[in-house]
Design a protein around this motif. Structure first.
Motif, PDB file in Angstrom:
ATOM      1  N   SER A 230      -3.041  -8.460 -14.350  1.00  0.00           N
ATOM      2  CA  SER A 230      -4.065  -8.431 -13.305  1.00  0.00           C
ATOM      3  C   SER A 230      -3.448  -8.752 -11.955  1.00  0.00           C
ATOM      4  O   SER A 230      -2.397  -9.395 -11.868  1.00  0.00           O
ATOM      5  CB  SER A 230      -5.177  -9.440 -13.615  1.00  0.00           C
ATOM      6  OG  SER A 230      -5.816  -9.131 -14.828  1.00  0.00           O
ATOM      7  N   LYS A 231      -4.111  -8.312 -10.906  1.00  0.00           N
ATOM      8  CA  LYS A 231      -3.677  -8.594  -9.546  1.00  0.00           C
ATOM      9  C   LYS A 231      -4.907  -8.731  -8.674  1.00  0.00           C
ATOM     10  O   LYS A 231      -5.807  -7.891  -8.733  1.00  0.00           O
ATOM     11  CB  LYS A 231      -2.772  -7.462  -9.037  1.00  0.00           C
ATOM     12  CG  LYS A 231      -2.037  -7.808  -7.737  1.00  0.00           C
ATOM     13  CD  LYS A 231      -1.016  -6.736  -7.414  1.00  0.00           C
ATOM     14  CE  LYS A 231      -0.229  -7.130  -6.170  1.00  0.00           C
ATOM     15  NZ  LYS A 231       0.772  -6.112  -5.817  1.00  0.00           N
ATOM     16  N   ASN A 232      -4.946  -9.802  -7.895  1.00  0.00           N
ATOM     17  CA  ASN A 232      -6.112 -10.093  -7.046  1.00  0.00           C
ATOM     18  C   ASN A 232      -7.403 -10.118  -7.878  1.00  0.00           C
ATOM     19  O   ASN A 232      -8.457  -9.605  -7.466  1.00  0.00           O
ATOM     20  CB  ASN A 232      -6.244  -9.058  -5.921  1.00  0.00           C
ATOM     21  CG  ASN A 232      -5.030  -9.033  -5.007  1.00  0.00           C
ATOM     22  OD1 ASN A 232      -4.347 -10.048  -4.851  1.00  0.00           O
ATOM     23  ND2 ASN A 232      -4.745  -7.890  -4.419  1.00  0.00           N
ATOM     24  N   ASP A 233      -7.283 -10.698  -9.081  1.00  0.00           N
ATOM     25  CA  ASP A 233      -8.417 -10.834 -10.011  1.00  0.00           C
ATOM     26  C   ASP A 233      -8.966  -9.481 -10.478  1.00  0.00           C
ATOM     27  O   ASP A 233     -10.115  -9.389 -10.929  1.00  0.00           O
ATOM     28  CB  ASP A 233      -9.553 -11.659  -9.373  1.00  0.00           C
ATOM     29  CG  ASP A 233      -9.134 -13.090  -9.080  1.00  0.00           C
ATOM     30  OD1 ASP A 233      -8.369 -13.641  -9.892  1.00  0.00           O
ATOM     31  OD2 ASP A 233      -9.554 -13.643  -8.054  1.00  0.00           O
TER      32      ASP A 233
ATOM     33  N   ALA B  41      -1.209  -1.838  -6.009  1.00  0.00           N
ATOM     34  CA  ALA B  41       0.261  -1.853  -6.019  1.00  0.00           C
ATOM     35  C   ALA B  41       0.838  -2.153  -4.634  1.00  0.00           C
ATOM     36  O   ALA B  41       0.214  -1.879  -3.606  1.00  0.00           O
ATOM     37  CB  ALA B  41       0.778  -0.510  -6.523  1.00  0.00           C
ATOM     38  N   ASP B  42       2.044  -2.723  -4.634  1.00  0.00           N
ATOM     39  CA  ASP B  42       2.724  -3.018  -3.363  1.00  0.00           C
ATOM     40  C   ASP B  42       3.262  -1.752  -2.718  1.00  0.00           C
ATOM     41  O   ASP B  42       3.464  -1.703  -1.503  1.00  0.00           O
ATOM     42  CB  ASP B  42       3.884  -3.991  -3.608  1.00  0.00           C
ATOM     43  CG  ASP B  42       3.392  -5.344  -4.087  1.00  0.00           C
ATOM     44  OD1 ASP B  42       2.268  -5.739  -3.712  1.00  0.00           O
ATOM     45  OD2 ASP B  42       4.119  -6.001  -4.853  1.00  0.00           O
ATOM     46  N   GLU B  43       3.509  -0.733  -3.546  1.00  0.00           N
ATOM     47  CA  GLU B  43       4.016   0.549  -3.052  1.00  0.00           C
ATOM     48  C   GLU B  43       3.309   1.665  -3.812  1.00  0.00           C
ATOM     49  O   GLU B  43       2.747   1.431  -4.884  1.00  0.00           O
ATOM     50  CB  GLU B  43       5.533   0.660  -3.291  1.00  0.00           C
ATOM     51  CG  GLU B  43       6.367  -0.406  -2.602  1.00  0.00           C
ATOM     52  CD  GLU B  43       7.841  -0.280  -2.959  1.00  0.00           C
ATOM     53  OE1 GLU B  43       8.266   0.848  -3.336  1.00  0.00           O
ATOM     54  OE2 GLU B  43       8.548  -1.299  -2.895  1.00  0.00           O
ATOM     55  N   PRO B  44       3.319   2.910  -3.297  1.00  0.00           N
ATOM     56  CA  PRO B  44       2.709   4.033  -4.020  1.00  0.00           C
ATOM     57  C   PRO B  44       3.375   4.227  -5.378  1.00  0.00           C
ATOM     58  O   PRO B  44       4.573   4.000  -5.546  1.00  0.00           O
ATOM     59  CB  PRO B  44       2.976   5.229  -3.095  1.00  0.00           C
ATOM     60  CG  PRO B  44       3.147   4.628  -1.741  1.00  0.00           C
ATOM     61  CD  PRO B  44       3.822   3.304  -1.968  1.00  0.00           C
TER      62      PRO B  44
ATOM     63  N   THR C 247       6.966   7.506  -8.658  1.00  0.00           N
ATOM     64  CA  THR C 247       7.907   6.935  -7.695  1.00  0.00           C
ATOM     65  C   THR C 247       8.841   5.957  -8.415  1.00  0.00           C
ATOM     66  O   THR C 247       8.542   5.505  -9.533  1.00  0.00           O
ATOM     67  CB  THR C 247       7.156   6.175  -6.589  1.00  0.00           C
ATOM     68  OG1 THR C 247       6.471   5.054  -7.188  1.00  0.00           O
ATOM     69  CG2 THR C 247       6.152   7.095  -5.892  1.00  0.00           C
ATOM     70  N   PRO C 248       9.972   5.597  -7.798  1.00  0.00           N
ATOM     71  CA  PRO C 248      10.847   4.585  -8.395  1.00  0.00           C
ATOM     72  C   PRO C 248      10.099   3.283  -8.677  1.00  0.00           C
ATOM     73  O   PRO C 248      10.364   2.604  -9.677  1.00  0.00           O
ATOM     74  CB  PRO C 248      11.934   4.390  -7.332  1.00  0.00           C
ATOM     75  CG  PRO C 248      11.994   5.716  -6.631  1.00  0.00           C
ATOM     76  CD  PRO C 248      10.575   6.190  -6.577  1.00  0.00           C
ATOM     77  N   TYR C 249       9.139   2.948  -7.820  1.00  0.00           N
ATOM     78  CA  TYR C 249       8.354   1.726  -8.016  1.00  0.00           C
ATOM     79  C   TYR C 249       7.532   1.815  -9.301  1.00  0.00           C
ATOM     80  O   TYR C 249       7.392   0.829 -10.032  1.00  0.00           O
ATOM     81  CB  TYR C 249       7.432   1.499  -6.816  1.00  0.00           C
ATOM     82  CG  TYR C 249       6.573   0.266  -6.922  1.00  0.00           C
ATOM     83  CD1 TYR C 249       7.124  -1.013  -6.859  1.00  0.00           C
ATOM     84  CD2 TYR C 249       5.196   0.361  -7.087  1.00  0.00           C
ATOM     85  CE1 TYR C 249       6.345  -2.144  -6.965  1.00  0.00           C
ATOM     86  CE2 TYR C 249       4.396  -0.765  -7.198  1.00  0.00           C
ATOM     87  CZ  TYR C 249       4.983  -2.019  -7.129  1.00  0.00           C
ATOM     88  OH  TYR C 249       4.197  -3.140  -7.247  1.00  0.00           O
ATOM     89  N   ALA C 250       6.994   3.001  -9.590  1.00  0.00           N
ATOM     90  CA  ALA C 250       6.217   3.187 -10.821  1.00  0.00           C
ATOM     91  C   ALA C 250       7.087   2.949 -12.048  1.00  0.00           C
ATOM     92  O   ALA C 250       6.648   2.344 -13.035  1.00  0.00           O
ATOM     93  CB  ALA C 250       5.625   4.594 -10.860  1.00  0.00           C
ATOM     94  N   TYR C 251       8.340   3.420 -12.002  1.00  0.00           N
ATOM     95  CA  TYR C 251       9.249   3.201 -13.127  1.00  0.00           C
ATOM     96  C   TYR C 251       9.545   1.708 -13.303  1.00  0.00           C
ATOM     97  O   TYR C 251       9.683   1.213 -14.430  1.00  0.00           O
ATOM     98  CB  TYR C 251      10.545   3.973 -12.934  1.00  0.00           C
ATOM     99  CG  TYR C 251      10.400   5.467 -13.159  1.00  0.00           C
ATOM    100  CD1 TYR C 251      10.186   5.977 -14.434  1.00  0.00           C
ATOM    101  CD2 TYR C 251      10.465   6.371 -12.101  1.00  0.00           C
ATOM    102  CE1 TYR C 251      10.039   7.339 -14.653  1.00  0.00           C
ATOM    103  CE2 TYR C 251      10.326   7.738 -12.304  1.00  0.00           C
ATOM    104  CZ  TYR C 251      10.106   8.210 -13.576  1.00  0.00           C
ATOM    105  OH  TYR C 251       9.959   9.561 -13.792  1.00  0.00           O
ATOM    106  N   GLU C 252       9.644   0.979 -12.183  1.00  0.00           N
ATOM    107  CA  GLU C 252       9.840  -0.475 -12.263  1.00  0.00           C
ATOM    108  C   GLU C 252       8.657  -1.142 -12.950  1.00  0.00           C
ATOM    109  O   GLU C 252       8.817  -2.044 -13.773  1.00  0.00           O
ATOM    110  CB  GLU C 252      10.028  -1.061 -10.857  1.00  0.00           C
ATOM    111  CG  GLU C 252      11.335  -0.703 -10.177  1.00  0.00           C
ATOM    112  CD  GLU C 252      11.439  -1.327  -8.791  1.00  0.00           C
ATOM    113  OE1 GLU C 252      10.677  -2.281  -8.516  1.00  0.00           O
ATOM    114  OE2 GLU C 252      12.270  -0.863  -7.991  1.00  0.00           O
ATOM    115  N   LEU C 253       7.449  -0.689 -12.608  1.00  0.00           N
ATOM    116  CA  LEU C 253       6.246  -1.248 -13.224  1.00  0.00           C
ATOM    117  C   LEU C 253       6.216  -0.988 -14.729  1.00  0.00           C
ATOM    118  O   LEU C 253       5.871  -1.872 -15.520  1.00  0.00           O
ATOM    119  CB  LEU C 253       4.995  -0.651 -12.574  1.00  0.00           C
ATOM    120  CG  LEU C 253       4.692  -1.058 -11.135  1.00  0.00           C
ATOM    121  CD1 LEU C 253       3.445  -0.331 -10.632  1.00  0.00           C
ATOM    122  CD2 LEU C 253       4.489  -2.570 -11.024  1.00  0.00           C
ATOM    123  N   ILE C 254       6.585   0.233 -15.118  1.00  0.00           N
ATOM    124  CA  ILE C 254       6.600   0.580 -16.539  1.00  0.00           C
ATOM    125  C   ILE C 254       7.596  -0.300 -17.292  1.00  0.00           C
ATOM    126  O   ILE C 254       7.293  -0.837 -18.365  1.00  0.00           O
ATOM    127  CB  ILE C 254       6.942   2.068 -16.734  1.00  0.00           C
ATOM    128  CG1 ILE C 254       5.798   2.951 -16.212  1.00  0.00           C
ATOM    129  CG2 ILE C 254       7.205   2.379 -18.211  1.00  0.00           C
ATOM    130  CD1 ILE C 254       6.125   4.433 -16.202  1.00  0.00           C
TER     131      ILE C 254
END
Length: 258
Positions: free
Chosen positions: A10-13, A59-62, A79-86
């Protein structure tokens, strides 16, 4: 009755990442299209887009990039950020699965669950802390041989003083940790000669990390248990990730934690 649980971030509830959203991202990666990903998951495009939009807002980035037209037509990529999240979700979800597996060992016994909870938070500098159950205690002079089944299958034997067994009030069926220093494990590429006085565990090399003075090896023994060992580069056989290997541990190098 079975102990189970779901894992969400969760993020920001607000719900941010869960198994369904991660699956949607994987389908987008595979198909290059939100519409095609939604179709594979048997959901509407509107529902898929609402999930993506909800993740993007938190998310902090797209997390996606949309391409319009061009020689190969339009599409959607992660995006590279999405891969980090995964990757982050996968690592945390695996730890959550292991946590639930430990609870499941208790069955319907609240007292046993309490013991497992207590040992879950055991703190030690040793790299290997393997959840185990005592199967046999055999006195041999001033020492006792403790045979344990380890999480995921297999068994190991520890040798500690009989006085320690008494002081710790250890008994058959007790839940304990088998604690092993990474430097107390030897590794070989071929099966060692059978020796009843040694623990020999077969496994698969997960990864090998080299440093200026030593080599760190991760050996997967079963689905729930992996061993970390550290040896000098000259002591490691020619092994690579995916190879079968054998860990040898002397019983006196296995400490019991409860």
């Amino acid at each position: 009755m079975k102990i189970d649980g779901r894992f969400w971030l969760s993020k920001n509830d607000k719900s941010f990442l869960g198994s369904g959203r991660i699956e949607l991202l994987r389908h987008i990666e595979k198909t290059g299209s939100i519409h095609a990903a939604a179709k594979e998951m048997k959901m509407s495009y509107k529902a898929a887009w609402e999930r993506i939009n909800s993740m993007n807002e938190l998310a902090d980035e797209p997390i996606i990039e949309r391409k319009i037209g061009g020689k190969g037509g339009g599409g959607t990529t992660l995006t590279p950020y999405a891969y980090e999240l995964i990757n982050t979700y996968d690592r945390l979800n695996e730890l959550h699965r292991q946590f639930i597996e430990r609870f499941a060992q208790a069955g319907e016994n609240p007292e046993r669950l309490a013991k497992i909870l207590n040992r879950t938070f055991l703190t030690t500098s040793a790299r290997n802390q393997i959840p185990s159950v005592i199967k046999e205690i055999k006195e041999v002079g001033i020492n006792s041989l403790i045979t344990m089944s380890i999480a995921g299958g297999g068994k190991i034997t520890s040798s500690i003083t009989s006085k320690s067994v008494k002081n710790m009030a250890l008994g058959v069926s007790d839940d304990v940790y088998a604690i092993i220093k990474s430097s107390d494990i030897e590794i070989s590429a071929t099966p060692p000669a059978k020796n009843e006085s040694l623990n020999i565990l077969e496994g698969t090399i997960q990864n090998i990390k080299l440093s200026s003075q030593s080599v760190e090896v991760s050996l997967k023994v079963n689905e729930l248990t992996s061993l970390i060992l550290v040896v000098k580069e000259s002591q490691i056989p020619s092994l690579k990730a995916g190879d079968k290997a054998y860990a040898t541990i002397h019983p006196s190098n296995i400490i019991i934690g409860s």
